[in-house]
Structure formats: structure tokens, C-alpha cells
Design a protein around this motif. Structure first.
Motif, PDB file in Angstrom:
ATOM      1  N   GLY A 106       0.763  -1.235   0.000  1.00  0.00           N
ATOM      2  CA  GLY A 106       0.000   0.000   0.000  1.00  0.00           C
ATOM      3  C   GLY A 106       0.796   1.289   0.000  1.00  0.00           C
ATOM      4  N   ILE A 107       0.045   2.398   0.040  1.00  0.00           N
ATOM      5  CA  ILE A 107       0.632   3.737  -0.041  1.00  0.00           C
ATOM      6  C   ILE A 107       1.671   3.961   1.053  1.00  0.00           C
ATOM      7  CG2 ILE A 107       0.106   6.177   0.367  1.00  0.00           C
ATOM      8  CD1 ILE A 107      -2.381   5.880  -1.277  1.00  0.00           C
ATOM      9  N   ALA A 108       1.380   3.482   2.248  1.00  0.00           N
ATOM     10  CA  ALA A 108       2.293   3.685   3.383  1.00  0.00           C
ATOM     11  C   ALA A 108       3.253   2.514   3.538  1.00  0.00           C
ATOM     12  CB  ALA A 108       1.496   3.891   4.662  1.00  0.00           C
ATOM     13  N   SER A 109       3.588   1.859   2.447  1.00  0.00           N
ATOM     14  CA  SER A 109       4.415   0.658   2.445  1.00  0.00           C
ATOM     15  C   SER A 109       5.597   0.727   3.422  1.00  0.00           C
ATOM     16  CB  SER A 109       4.958   0.419   1.036  1.00  0.00           C
ATOM     17  OG  SER A 109       5.940  -0.592   1.039  1.00  0.00           O
ATOM     18  N   ALA A 110       5.607  -0.189   4.381  1.00  0.00           N
ATOM     19  CA  ALA A 110       6.694  -0.245   5.360  1.00  0.00           C
ATOM     20  C   ALA A 110       7.990  -0.703   4.698  1.00  0.00           C
ATOM     21  CB  ALA A 110       6.320  -1.190   6.497  1.00  0.00           C
ATOM     22  N   ILE A 111       7.866  -1.622   3.732  1.00  0.00           N
ATOM     23  CA  ILE A 111       9.068  -2.128   3.048  1.00  0.00           C
ATOM     24  C   ILE A 111       9.698  -1.018   2.214  1.00  0.00           C
ATOM     25  CG2 ILE A 111       9.933  -3.794   1.369  1.00  0.00           C
ATOM     26  CD1 ILE A 111       7.672  -5.666   2.243  1.00  0.00           C
ATOM     27  N   ARG A 112       8.857  -0.310   1.454  1.00  0.00           N
ATOM     28  CA  ARG A 112       9.383   0.791   0.638  1.00  0.00           C
ATOM     29  C   ARG A 112      10.021   1.857   1.528  1.00  0.00           C
ATOM     30  NH1 ARG A 112       4.794   3.897  -1.189  1.00  0.00           N
ATOM     31  NH2 ARG A 112       5.211   4.959   0.786  1.00  0.00           N
ATOM     32  N   TYR A 145      13.473   1.022   2.657  1.00  0.00           N
ATOM     33  CA  TYR A 145      14.500   1.119   1.607  1.00  0.00           C
ATOM     34  C   TYR A 145      14.225   2.312   0.680  1.00  0.00           C
ATOM     35  CZ  TYR A 145      15.668  -3.657   3.053  1.00  0.00           C
ATOM     36  OH  TYR A 145      16.038  -4.771   3.775  1.00  0.00           O
ATOM     37  N   GLN A 146      13.709   3.394   1.252  1.00  0.00           N
ATOM     38  CA  GLN A 146      13.297   4.509   0.398  1.00  0.00           C
ATOM     39  C   GLN A 146      14.465   5.133  -0.364  1.00  0.00           C
ATOM     40  OE1 GLN A 146      11.510   7.657   2.690  1.00  0.00           O
ATOM     41  NE2 GLN A 146      12.907   7.399   4.408  1.00  0.00           N
ATOM     42  N   LYS A 147      15.643   5.137   0.223  1.00  0.00           N
ATOM     43  CA  LYS A 147      16.810   5.667  -0.476  1.00  0.00           C
ATOM     44  C   LYS A 147      17.147   4.801  -1.681  1.00  0.00           C
ATOM     45  CE  LYS A 147      21.617   7.088   0.222  1.00  0.00           C
ATOM     46  NZ  LYS A 147      22.749   7.175   1.203  1.00  0.00           N
ATOM     47  N   GLU A 148      17.110   3.482  -1.487  1.00  0.00           N
ATOM     48  CA  GLU A 148      17.431   2.562  -2.588  1.00  0.00           C
ATOM     49  C   GLU A 148      16.379   2.639  -3.705  1.00  0.00           C
ATOM     50  OE1 GLU A 148      19.632   1.229   0.963  1.00  0.00           O
ATOM     51  OE2 GLU A 148      17.579   1.892   0.593  1.00  0.00           O
ATOM     52  N   PHE A 149      15.132   2.814  -3.318  1.00  0.00           N
ATOM     53  CA  PHE A 149      14.065   2.910  -4.331  1.00  0.00           C
ATOM     54  C   PHE A 149      13.979   4.318  -4.938  1.00  0.00           C
ATOM     55  CE2 PHE A 149      12.072  -0.693  -1.850  1.00  0.00           C
ATOM     56  CZ  PHE A 149      12.223  -1.637  -2.857  1.00  0.00           C
ATOM     57  N   GLY A 150      14.556   5.301  -4.286  1.00  0.00           N
ATOM     58  CA  GLY A 150      14.440   6.674  -4.768  1.00  0.00           C
ATOM     59  C   GLY A 150      13.009   7.181  -4.648  1.00  0.00           C
ATOM     60  N   THR A 151      12.425   6.962  -3.476  1.00  0.00           N
ATOM     61  CA  THR A 151      11.012   7.280  -3.264  1.00  0.00           C
ATOM     62  C   THR A 151      10.791   8.782  -3.103  1.00  0.00           C
ATOM     63  OG1 THR A 151      10.736   5.169  -2.114  1.00  0.00           O
ATOM     64  CG2 THR A 151       9.007   6.819  -1.806  1.00  0.00           C
ATOM     65  N   ASP A 194       0.138   0.637  -5.044  1.00  0.00           N
ATOM     66  CA  ASP A 194       0.342   1.979  -4.493  1.00  0.00           C
ATOM     67  C   ASP A 194       1.706   2.128  -3.836  1.00  0.00           C
ATOM     68  OD1 ASP A 194      -2.095   2.905  -5.343  1.00  0.00           O
ATOM     69  OD2 ASP A 194      -3.113   2.588  -3.429  1.00  0.00           O
ATOM     70  N   ALA A 195       2.331   1.038  -3.460  1.00  0.00           N
ATOM     71  CA  ALA A 195       3.691   1.126  -2.921  1.00  0.00           C
ATOM     72  C   ALA A 195       4.648   1.642  -3.986  1.00  0.00           C
ATOM     73  CB  ALA A 195       4.149  -0.252  -2.433  1.00  0.00           C
ATOM     74  N   LYS A 196       4.346   1.324  -5.233  1.00  0.00           N
ATOM     75  CA  LYS A 196       5.206   1.695  -6.364  1.00  0.00           C
ATOM     76  C   LYS A 196       4.832   3.040  -6.960  1.00  0.00           C
ATOM     77  CE  LYS A 196       4.270  -0.494 -10.119  1.00  0.00           C
ATOM     78  NZ  LYS A 196       3.516   0.647 -10.725  1.00  0.00           N
ATOM     79  N   ALA A 197       3.544   3.248  -7.224  1.00  0.00           N
ATOM     80  CA  ALA A 197       3.102   4.466  -7.904  1.00  0.00           C
ATOM     81  C   ALA A 197       1.615   4.666  -7.655  1.00  0.00           C
ATOM     82  CB  ALA A 197       3.371   4.362  -9.410  1.00  0.00           C
TER      83      ALA A 197
END
Length: 764
Positions: A137-143, A146-152, A266-269
Motif C-alpha cells: 500500500g501507499i504507506a508501504s513499510a518495506i518501501r 529502503y526509500q533511499k534505494e528505491f528513490g522514493t 500503491d507502494a510503487k506508484a
């Protein structure tokens, strides 16, 4: 292969169904933090096209979903008691809870392992998984981990919205717009099963604040909303389900995968609900990811790369359309001023994916109403006359149509002198039916040129050469011709585009508002002194006099794209500490003084346009409010029309391009300042032109590149529309019978193909 799916939403479930079905021996486990029958929100929406894709992928899922949805063909736009139905829009609504249960059933049938009430915050337990799918989901804990790695990047949009339900039955997807003393509130509403409908209420933050709404006070929200929409709800109650007010989070990720972790849904886009369901986007991407994994069962990284390659462009296009659609809703108060049919048309075409012709093929009765209202407002007596070919008046100059030739540099002058090339170039577009030609940027002085090939109008010989062109156009066509007067500033002394487009080997001295080079290859310009400013002003005045003597019908003042006058307007290029720097009022002083000076010497019956850049596409650049201040100032000084462009102020710009990409900026200026505008920017055909004008996003549409290789663009468009033009030169009239028959046949073929490609109705 072992796959772990974190998040049991529709995307994760559908990916698991498709992948397990194709790869029965792989192990797929889904971990969902909620119970099987938990669901937040009410209904979800799918289009005919999406359902068709489900049909191709998994017949069992398709039949299950199809058996439970509510189908509608119409969209209704309603505003303060007025409404219009637009047919031909195939959609279905389905309960989110029901959808989850049906997809869970299919997972069990295929052998996917479902684990509920499992809140996963430690991925180390899945160290043996080949793929960890983050669909949480939008508030993805996994994303987030690793938000730096994903470039969120997450941007909260301006509007507030709340998701409620009701027992009110609805026959169509309906937009209910309501005017209140505190601003507009809209309900996005649709029925998703018998006796239940979704209602998403949306308004500006200012409207939300003034109504005294509270984020988590559901009872207060429902009481106030029910009163505002009492006619629309017709006695039916509103229903809450953790219905808290939110701001839509626009989520993007530079990378969709990291090591063995891949993002979905939503975790992605995210894509704003006004163009459809985030569920649809998640399930479409589930298809893409599943295809990639199936194609690369022994190479996870190759699968992830395929997923990115095949889906990113589509996702970004959908997100862009969603942002454009959201922008329309963020400016509802601005659009509410329009007459009703135009307002409804604007709502339907807001994302630019749907155009006038799309709607005409779906429901011509609606587009007939839109066109009739437009023609009535323009005092046109011809039934169903194309908007693009209606006349338009600026002061005493009447244009035969709304299509403009943009000032595209030819770089073919010698010592500022135009030649036979320019006579043929402009003359052929005039005989080709363009309503207004704005000649290329023409320098007010030798050192005001962009390149050595740029035209000038700073001496008598240049004036006389221009007069040959204006005389030809006036003597042989109804086209009007204007000239863009300008000074290159810090972007001068440049090579011609086909020579490399960098600085000349022996450039002349450059001037600008401040000593800031355009890029590292250009020399630093001299900061203009008061003496320089007086000299340039005198040159503009003389050029304006010359333009009138040369027979031009209009002047356009060049104050865009970072050239000399524009360099005063942008905070990125003006760091002056005197009275011409600092606040936008100060930065405006010199360009405004130039405008007033040329307005004083140019005949009062002839109009003057000002071309501006409405954004710099760069951080800390010109703001939307500053642009409105600029447009207001020029309007007050006597400008007749604003040509709204964007960017090219600084070398490091990052524009968001796409079809008709600059029209929202024109819309903002036109409908806030109430001054006519010209728009441009990847506008390619007559359908797009009609759409823009009927939307009142602009009054005139300028074409650049489309007219470079098609001097008869307008004549072809007139034939396509079967518009009987009365300005075709006599020597060319014999060609009408051939061209009009040809274009009528081509149009029929295209429309037949579009109808054939329309997804079949899934209505039960």
C-alpha cells in the motif's frame, strides 16, 4: 521458485493467481495484516478495456468479477441542479470487499498460500525467498525501509478528500459539483453493487478549512456533507468506514526493485482516483510483473528489468494524466465560472486523454450541445461550425480562424535581412489558411539577434524587405501577420541549430538583467546599466514604429524563454539589488516600461501580445502567483492577449512534456486574469485544437513544428472538418473537390476503425 508477497490487496492477489497458474510448482505465500473480510473504502472502478484484459488473462477471475459488478454506460456531470448525460463510457463498479474475496478464492483454487493478520516488519524471515513482492500500500513499510534505494518521492497534493458510501442508487458514474459560500465541493460517485454506492467528496484546503471539517471527525463530516448534498442524496444516508479526510499522496519511485524486493501497486506508484482506480493500475502492473517472472523463471533480475521496461512508460503516462486531471479539480472554483456545457466538456476532457472527437464518437448529442453553446457565445450563426474555424477579434483586427503560426526561427537571414525564403515560407502558410502568423523573433538591434541568421527590423532595408512579405499576405489572403520583437540577451551570439546550437566562436558582448551565464559554455553577460536600459528601450520603440511601417497587423513582445526581457522576470536570472530586482513588482518594471513605450507608438487599432514563460521548470523559479501578477500588469498596461509559454529560462530545467502540455498554464492565466491567451506545445491535430478552444483553455492555438513541413495543415484540417472556407485563393479553388472528398473518406475510415477497436460491452 519461492515468492513472498507482502500485502493481500488486489495487485498482490492477482499477480499470485497469474504466476501460480503459469508456474504450478513455484511456492507463493501472501501475508496480509488485516482479516480476510476487512476492507477500507467501498467500491472500485474498472473500464471496459481493463475488463477485456482480465478476460484474456484469467477467465475464472473475469467471470467471478463480472458476476458481481454494477455496469454503467453513462457519465453524468451535474452542477448546482443542472446535469448532462454523456453516453458511450463503459465502466463497471465492484465492491472492494467482494473483489478481495473473489481474488482470494482464486488464489486458494490455484494453490497460493494465504496468511492473514500477519503484520510483516522484518524481512529476514524470508531470506530464502527468490522474490519479495512489496504490495503493502501507499504507506508501504518495506518501501519506507529502503526509500533511499528505491528513490522514493511522495508529494501531498493540495485538495482534501474523504471516501464515504451511501445506499443511494445511481444509474451512471456521476460528478456532483456543489457551490457553497466557501467554495466548490465535488462528489465522485458511482454504484458498485445493488443498494450501495461510493461517494468521494473533494474540495480545496481553503474550502475545507472554512467549512470547519476535521480530519477524523466522521460524524461531523457526514452531517455537514449530507446537508450540502441533500438533493443529490435524496434522503439516503452516508456511511463511513474509517472515512478520514486526506490529501492525495503522489508516489513515485526511481527504482522499482532492490536486490530481490520488487514494488507493486500503491507502494510503487499512485494515480489520482479522478482518472480511474488505483486498483486498476495495480492489477495492470500485476499482469506486467507476472509476465516478466514467467518469461525469466531462472533470472529474477532480468524479470525485474523486463517489468520496469514494459510498464514504466505506461505508468508514468497514467500518472501524468492523473496529475493533469487532479490539477483541474484543484482549480474547480476557476472552472465553475464557465457556462454549463463548456464546464461539463472541460470535466470530461480534463486529463487530455479524451478529446472532442472521442466524445463525439461516444455521444454526438453531447458534443452538439457543447458546440452550439460555444457558437452562441461567439455569435456564430452557422450550425455545428468547428470551434477552430470561428473568427476571433483583437482590437480592430479580425482573424479568420483560431490557428496561429508560432514564431519559429528560420535562421536564414543575412545581416538581419529576410529574403525570398521568408517570402515563400510565410506566404505559403498564409495561402494555406493560417489565421495569424507571428513571424520569428526579430531583433531590435544587431547584437539583439540570437544567431547571425536571425531577422532584424532595425534599419530601413530590413523594413522594406519585411513589407514585401506583409504586402503579399494582405493582397492574397485573409491571414493577419504579427511580428515578435525581442532581444536575445544572455542567449545571444549562438550558432544556428544545425551548426551545433552552442555559442559562436567569436561572439559579441552579451547583456542581461544580471551577470549570470546561460550555461558553462556561454560567456557571462554584462549586467545592464540604466544607460543600457534606456538604449534598449529606444531600440524597441524604433522597432515598433518600423513594424507598423512594414505593415504588420500586430506586435508580440518577447518576454519568455530567458531572453533579455524575460531575464528580468525570473528570480533565477535576476539577482539585482536595485529597483529592478527583488520583488516581482520590481522585476516587472523594465519589461513593463518597454511594453508601455511600444504601446504608445503602435497604432491604437492594432493589438499587442506579450509572450511569457509561466514556469521555469526549475527549483526556486518563477511562481504561479508571480505569473498571474505579470499577466495582470501587462493586461492593465494594454496588452490584448498573452502568449503563454514555459521554460527555457535556465539550462538545467526539467519540463514535464506531453501532448498539449502547456495548456494548463494558459488556462490559469486566461481564466484567472480574464485576458485572451495563446497556447502551444505538442499540439498536433485539429481535434486537439478544437478540444482546447472548446475548453476555453486558450483563445488561439499556435503550431510550430507541425507547420514546418505542412504549409497546408489548415487546408487539410478544413477539408477533414468539411468546413467551407471562403478565403481559399482563386488559383487553388479547383483543388477543393478533390481534397474534401479525400479527407471525408479518410475520416470515415478512421472513425470506423476507432469504433471497431472500442472494447466490447461487458454489460450483463
Amino acid at each position: 521458485m519461492k515468492i513472498t508477497v507482502i500485502g493481500g490487496g488486489p495487485g498482490g492477489l492477482y499477480f499470485s493467481i497469474l504466476t501460480k497458474k503459469a508456474m504450478p510448482h513455484c511456492q507463493i505465500d501472501i501475508y496480509e495484516r488485516n482479516k480476510p473480510d476487512d476492507s477500507f473504502g467501498f467500491g472500485v472502478v474498472f473500464s471496459d478495456e481493463t475488463l477485456g484484459e482480465f478476460l484474456k488473462r484469467d477467465m475464472q477471475s473475469y467471470e467471478l468479477i463480472r458476476s458481481k459488478f454494477a455496469y454503467w454506460d453513462d457519465i453524468i456531470v451535474a452542477r448546482d441542479g443542472e446535469s448532462v448525460n454523456i453516453a458511450g463510457n463503459g465502466f463497471c463498479g465492484c465492491s472492494r470487499k467482494t473483489l478481495l474475496q473473489l481474488l482470494q478464492q482464486r488464489c486458494i483454487e490455484e494453490g497460493v498460500n494465504l496468511h492473514f493478520e500477519q503484520n510483516v516488519d522484518d524481512l529476514s524471515q524470508f531470506a530464502d525467498s527468490d522474490i519479495i513482492l512489496a504490495s503493502d500500500g501507499i504507506a508501504s513499510a518495506i518501501r519506507t525501509q529502503y526509500q533511499k534505494e528505491f528513490g522514493t518521492k511522495i508529494e501531498l497534493k493540495k485538495n482534501r478528500f474523504v471516501w464515504l458510501g451511501s445506499t443511494k442508487p445511481l444509474d451512471a458514474f456521476t460528478y456532483f459539483f456543489r457551490s457553497t459560500p466557501h467554495g466548490t465541493i465535488v462528489a465522485h460517485s458511482y454504484q458498485y453493487e445493488e443498494g450501495m454506492s461510493t461517494w468521494i467528496f473533494e474540495c480545496s484546503d481553503e474550502t475545507w478549512q472554512k467549512h470547519g471539517f476535521e480530519v477524523t471527525n466522521e460524524e461531523d463530516t457526514m452531517t455537514k456533507i449530507a446537508e450540502i448534498f441533500k438533493e443529490e442524496l435524496d434522503g439516503h444516508p452516508l456511511i463511513s468506514n474509517k472515512s478520514h479526510w486526506r490529501q492525495f499522496p503522489h508516489v513515485t519511485n526511481q527504482n522499482w526493485h532492490h536486490n530481490n524486493i520488487v514494488l507493486l501497486g500503491d507502494a510503487k506508484a499512485t494515480a489520482h482516483y479522478s482518472i480511474g482506480s488505483g486498483t486498476k493500475l495495480a492489477m495492470d502492473c500485476a499482469i506486467g510483473l507476472s509476465d516478466a517472472v514467467i518469461a525469466n523463471p531462472n533470472n529474477v533480475q532480468a524479470a525485474f528489468e523486463q517489468y520496469d521496461k514494459t510498464r514504466r512508460n505506461t505508468v508514468e503516462m497514467i500518472q501524468y494524466a492523473a496529475i493533469v486531471s487532479l490539477d483541474w479539480f484543484e482549480n474547480m472554483d476557476r472552472h465553475m465560472q464557465h457556462s454549463f456545457q463548456q464546464f461539463a466538456f472541460g470535466c470530461m476532457t480534463r486529463s487530455k486523454k479524451v478529446t472532442y472527437e472521442n466524445l463525439r464518437l461516444r455521444d454526438s448529442s453531447f458534443t452538439d450541445k457543447v458546440l452550439e453553446e460555444f457558437n452562441d457565445n461567439c455569435n456564430v450563426n452557422i450550425k455545428n461550425q468547428s470551434a477552430a474555424f470561428s473568427k476571433f477579434k483583437l482590437r480592430e483586427i479580425e482573424l479568420p480562424n483560431r490557428i496561429v503560426m508560432a514564431p519559429m526561427g528560420q535562421y536564414s537571414a543575412t545581416d538581419g535581412l529576410v529574403s525570398d525564403w521568408h517570402l515563400v515560407h510565410y506566404g505559403s502558410r498564409a495561402t494555406g489558411g493560417v489565421g495569424l502568423i507571428i513571424a520569428e523573433m526579430t531583433a531590435i538591434s544587431e547584437t539583439g539577434r540570437i544567431t547571425e541568421g536571425c531577422a532584424g527590423i532595425y534599419n530601413a532595408e530590413q523594413l522594406n524587405q519585411w513589407k514585401k512579405i506583409t504586402d503579399f499576405i494582405h493582397n492574397n489572403t485573409e491571414t493577419k501577420i504579427g511580428i515578435q520583437l525581442g532581444h536575445s540577451g544572455r542567449k545571444g551570439a549562438t550558432k544556428k541549430p544545425w551548426e551545433g546550437n552552442g555559442p559562436m566562436e567569436t561572439p559579441w558582448d552579451l547583456i542581461s538583467a544580471s551577470p549570470i551565464a546561460f550555461n558553462e559554455n556561454f560567456s557571462i553577460p554584462k549586467e545592464m546599466t540604466l544607460e543600457d536600459m534606456a538604449e534598449i528601450k529606444a531600440q524597441f520603440v524604433q522597432a515598433a514604429k518600423n513594424a507598423d511601417e512594414a505593415g504588420f497587423d500586430m506586435i508580440e513582445l518577447q518576454a519568455h524563454h530567458g531572453f533579455l526581457l524575460a531575464s528580468f522576470l525570473s528570480p533565477l536570472t535576476n539577482i539585482r539589488t536595485d529597483e529592478y530586482g527583488g520583488s516581482i513588482e520590481n522585476r516587472l518594471k523594465y519589461p513593463l516600461a518597454i511594453f508601455k513605450a511600444i504601446r504608445d507608438v503602435f497604432p491604437s487599432e492594432k493589438p499587442i501580445s506579450v509572450r511569457i514563460s509561466a514556469t521555469d521548470w526549475a527549483e526556486n523559479g518563477i511562481s504561479e502567483q508571480e505569473v498571474l501578477t505579470i499577466a495582470t500588469a501587462f493586461k492593465s498596461a494594454g496588452a490584448d492577449i498573452i502568449n503563454v509559454s514555459t521554460g527555457n529560462t535556465v539550462a538545467g530545467q526539467k519540463p514535464l512534456t506531453g501532448r498539449m502540455w502547456q495548456t494548463p498554464f494558459s488556462d490559469a492565466v486566461r481564466n484567472t486574469i480574464h485576458i485572451p491567451t495563446i497556447t502551444a506545445g505538442y499540439i498536433q491535430d485539429i481535434d486537439q485544437i478544437n478540444t482546447i478552444i472548446l475548453n476555453r483553455r486558450a483563445d488561439l492555438v499556435a503550431l510550430g513544428r507541425p507547420l514546418l513541413l505542412d504549409a497546408n495543415f489548415v487546408r487539410n484540417a478544413q477539408a477533414y472538418e468539411q468546413f467551407q472556407a471562403n478565403d481559399i485563393p482563386n488559383p487553388y479553388k479547383m483543388g477543393v473537390s478533390h481534397l474534401y472528398l479525400l479527407k471525408a473518406s479518410e475520416r470515415k475510415q478512421v472513425e470506423t476503425m476507432k469504433k471497431a477497436l472500442k472494447p466490447k460491452s461487458n454489460k450483463k
